[in-house]
Design a protein around this motif. Structure first.
Motif, PDB file in Angstrom:
ATOM      1  N   UNK A 161       5.400   6.848   2.524  1.00 46.98           N
ATOM      2  CA  UNK A 161       4.985   8.084   1.452  1.00 46.98           C
ATOM      3  C   UNK A 161       4.126   9.093   1.969  1.00 46.98           C
ATOM      4  N   UNK A 162       4.078   9.160   3.085  1.00 46.03           N
ATOM      5  CA  UNK A 162       3.199  10.254   3.879  1.00 46.03           C
ATOM      6  C   UNK A 162       3.868  11.574   3.426  1.00 46.03           C
ATOM      7  N   UNK A 163       2.899  12.409   2.925  1.00 43.44           N
ATOM      8  CA  UNK A 163       3.340  13.785   2.700  1.00 43.44           C
ATOM      9  C   UNK A 163       3.973  13.890   1.274  1.00 43.44           C
ATOM     10  N   UNK A 164       4.079  12.808   0.425  1.00 34.31           N
ATOM     11  CA  UNK A 164       4.662  12.776  -0.923  1.00 34.31           C
ATOM     12  C   UNK A 164       3.742  12.983  -1.846  1.00 34.31           C
ATOM     13  N   UNK A 165       3.715  13.916  -2.845  1.00 34.23           N
ATOM     14  CA  UNK A 165       2.551  14.140  -3.708  1.00 34.23           C
ATOM     15  C   UNK A 165       2.643  12.713  -4.622  1.00 34.23           C
ATOM     16  N   UNK A 166       1.377  12.416  -5.105  1.00 30.19           N
ATOM     17  CA  UNK A 166       1.604  11.621  -6.070  1.00 30.19           C
ATOM     18  C   UNK A 166       1.736  11.912  -7.505  1.00 30.19           C
ATOM     19  N   UNK A 167       2.051  13.122  -7.685  1.00 33.33           N
ATOM     20  CA  UNK A 167       2.432  13.800  -8.917  1.00 33.33           C
ATOM     21  C   UNK A 167       3.467  14.369  -8.774  1.00 33.33           C
ATOM     22  N   UNK A 168       4.770  14.195  -7.946  1.00 31.38           N
ATOM     23  CA  UNK A 168       5.852  14.705  -7.914  1.00 31.38           C
ATOM     24  C   UNK A 168       7.088  13.724  -8.410  1.00 31.38           C
ATOM     25  N   UNK A 197       0.936  -1.321  -0.065  1.00 27.24           N
ATOM     26  CA  UNK A 197      -0.114  -0.028   0.160  1.00 27.24           C
ATOM     27  C   UNK A 197       0.852   1.138   0.051  1.00 27.24           C
ATOM     28  N   UNK A 198       0.802   1.863  -1.243  1.00 30.50           N
ATOM     29  CA  UNK A 198       1.606   3.100  -1.234  1.00 30.50           C
ATOM     30  C   UNK A 198       0.903   4.206  -1.160  1.00 30.50           C
ATOM     31  N   UNK A 199      -0.437   4.408  -1.106  1.00 33.14           N
ATOM     32  CA  UNK A 199      -1.120   5.521  -0.961  1.00 33.14           C
ATOM     33  C   UNK A 199      -1.859   6.050  -0.078  1.00 33.14           C
ATOM     34  N   UNK A 200      -1.266   5.922   1.370  1.00 35.38           N
ATOM     35  CA  UNK A 200      -2.034   6.660   2.401  1.00 35.38           C
ATOM     36  C   UNK A 200      -1.887   8.048   2.433  1.00 35.38           C
ATOM     37  N   UNK A 201      -2.729   9.097   2.632  1.00 36.23           N
ATOM     38  CA  UNK A 201      -2.399  10.429   2.629  1.00 36.23           C
ATOM     39  C   UNK A 201      -2.358  10.809   3.926  1.00 36.23           C
ATOM     40  N   UNK A 202      -1.362  11.926   4.156  1.00 37.60           N
ATOM     41  CA  UNK A 202      -1.209  12.505   5.470  1.00 37.60           C
ATOM     42  C   UNK A 202      -2.233  13.538   6.141  1.00 37.60           C
ATOM     43  N   UNK A 203      -2.821  13.490   7.245  1.00 32.13           N
ATOM     44  CA  UNK A 203      -3.553  14.455   7.472  1.00 32.13           C
ATOM     45  C   UNK A 203      -3.199  15.314   8.565  1.00 32.13           C
ATOM     46  N   UNK A 204      -2.922  16.535   7.907  1.00 33.31           N
ATOM     47  CA  UNK A 204      -2.545  17.684   8.570  1.00 33.31           C
ATOM     48  C   UNK A 204      -3.474  18.956   8.777  1.00 33.31           C
ATOM     49  N   UNK A 205      -3.416  19.622  10.055  1.00 35.30           N
ATOM     50  CA  UNK A 205      -4.478  20.525   9.846  1.00 35.30           C
ATOM     51  C   UNK A 205      -4.716  21.197   8.450  1.00 35.30           C
ATOM     52  N   UNK A 206      -5.983  21.520   8.303  1.00 34.15           N
ATOM     53  CA  UNK A 206      -6.262  22.364   7.200  1.00 34.15           C
ATOM     54  C   UNK A 206      -6.135  23.745   7.391  1.00 34.15           C
ATOM     55  N   UNK A 207      -5.161  24.443   6.392  1.00 27.24           N
ATOM     56  CA  UNK A 207      -4.585  25.745   6.681  1.00 27.24           C
ATOM     57  C   UNK A 207      -5.818  26.639   6.009  1.00 27.24           C
ATOM     58  N   UNK A 208      -6.482  26.378   5.015  1.00 28.80           N
ATOM     59  CA  UNK A 208      -7.350  27.302   4.601  1.00 28.80           C
ATOM     60  C   UNK A 208      -8.606  26.691   4.537  1.00 28.80           C
ATOM     61  N   UNK A 209      -9.609  26.935   5.172  1.00 30.50           N
ATOM     62  CA  UNK A 209     -10.907  26.330   5.160  1.00 30.50           C
ATOM     63  C   UNK A 209     -11.946  26.897   4.246  1.00 30.50           C
ATOM     64  N   UNK A 210     -12.243  26.141   3.253  1.00 34.11           N
ATOM     65  CA  UNK A 210     -13.279  26.374   2.300  1.00 34.11           C
ATOM     66  C   UNK A 210     -13.891  25.305   1.824  1.00 34.11           C
ATOM     67  N   UNK A 211     -14.855  25.335   1.104  1.00 39.35           N
ATOM     68  CA  UNK A 211     -15.529  24.362   0.561  1.00 39.35           C
ATOM     69  C   UNK A 211     -14.655  23.122  -0.156  1.00 39.35           C
TER      70      UNK A 211
END
Length: 297
Positions: A251-258, A206-220
């Motif tokens: 791979x937490x914090x690593x962009x899938x597109x980088x 499993x290479x796809x887990x996403x890192x949950x950091x506090x949301x900086x800009x809260x919008x829709x």
């Protein structure tokens, strides 16, 4: 017919798929080789190439050949918006792209054409079919009219890999016979169930887990994105739990597109496998012992 012993399921995750190659190399050195594999999205590409050669070092060589080409550098930027995500220019560019995507999504099936990915797959795979593989392969895609998984195990290999990797809304879906087929990661981001009953011991990568950091800009948009990430993370954990053994490259914090992070991601795969290898060997030994006892009975 003897049931295959070891199956490996390769999860999706964009560029983070490079971690799969690192994991495979460590397993290979330890004498652990798959008898059947499954893959989704980026994981399907690695699984397909592995099934062709069973040599992860050839995989690395082929990927590096492609990475260095001018065409790949151009296509990776067009598909994945590669670049320094911390720069002001790139942030403004991405904001502009998001705006274009929001407007264009009402009038088009996808933002980008599949041509760059098609050319890359043609270079990596060539004109191969599932019959050319050394071990069985299950490639997973998603049919979004019904919500059902589609599992390919015959026919043209590149076609199956392209459909499994068609990111919804970004790359073109395949539309035929009333079906709309997109990236298999939508419904099965870790494709364990595709091989669970077809072998005796399964490994999920499993290479796809996403890192949950506090949301900086809260919008829709940020709230919607975070909700999707939470759903995705929980689904991946649930699917991975069905495997006999799980390897989770960090791979937490690593962009899938980088694409600039490829080397680091590749090493993350090696590290995760090295940390797991002793326990994995013990688990495999135990399962083989159980199998032999059952045969004697």
């Amino acid at each position: 017919m003897t049931k295959p012993f070891l199956g490996i399921a390769f999860g999706g995750g964009g560029v983070r798929g490079a971690a799969h190659v690192g994991v495979l190399q460590v397993l290979h050195k330890a004498g652990i080789t798959a008898d059947i594999v499954s893959g989704v999205s980026a994981g399907s590409i690695v699984a397909g190439m592995y099934a062709l050669s069973l040599d992860p070092f050839i995989l690395e060589d082929r990927f590096r050949e492609i990475w260095k080409t001018t065409n790949f550098q151009k296509s990776s930027k067009s598909i994945f918006l590669n670049g320094n995500k911390k720069s002001v220019i790139n942030k403004l560019f991405n904001t502009f792209i998001n705006y274009i995507i929001a407007i264009g999504s009402f009038h088009r099936k996808s933002i980008l054409k599949n041509d760059p990915l098609q050319k890359t797959l043609d270079s990596l795979i060539g004109n191969k079919s599932f019959k050319d593989l050394k071990i069985p392969l299950k490639v997973v895609a998603t049919e979004i009219n019904s919500g059902n998984d589609i599992i390919y195990d015959k026919g043209n290999l590149v076609k199956a890999l392209l459909e499994s990797s068609s990111i919804p809304g970004v790359l073109e879906p395949t539309i035929a016979d009333g079906k709309i087929i997109v990236d298999g990661g939508v419904g099965m981001p870790v494709p364990i169930s595709a091989i669970k009953n077809k072998c005796e011991f399964t490994i999920a990568i499993d290479i796809g887990m996403y890192n949950l950091k506090p949301i900086k800009r809260i919008n829709a948009s940020s709230i919607k994105k975070r909700s999707q990430i939470i759903t995705s993370n929980r689904l991946k954990r649930k699917l991975s739990s069905e495997a006999d053994f799980v390897i989770n490259p960090d791979t937490m914090g690593m962009e899938w597109s980088d694409f600039n992070a490829i080397e680091n991601i590749f090493e993350k795969g090696k590290i995760a496998a090295q940390e797991s290898i002793v326990l994995l060997q013990e688990k495999i030994k135990e399962r083989k012992k159980e199998r032999n006892q059952n045969v004697k009975q």
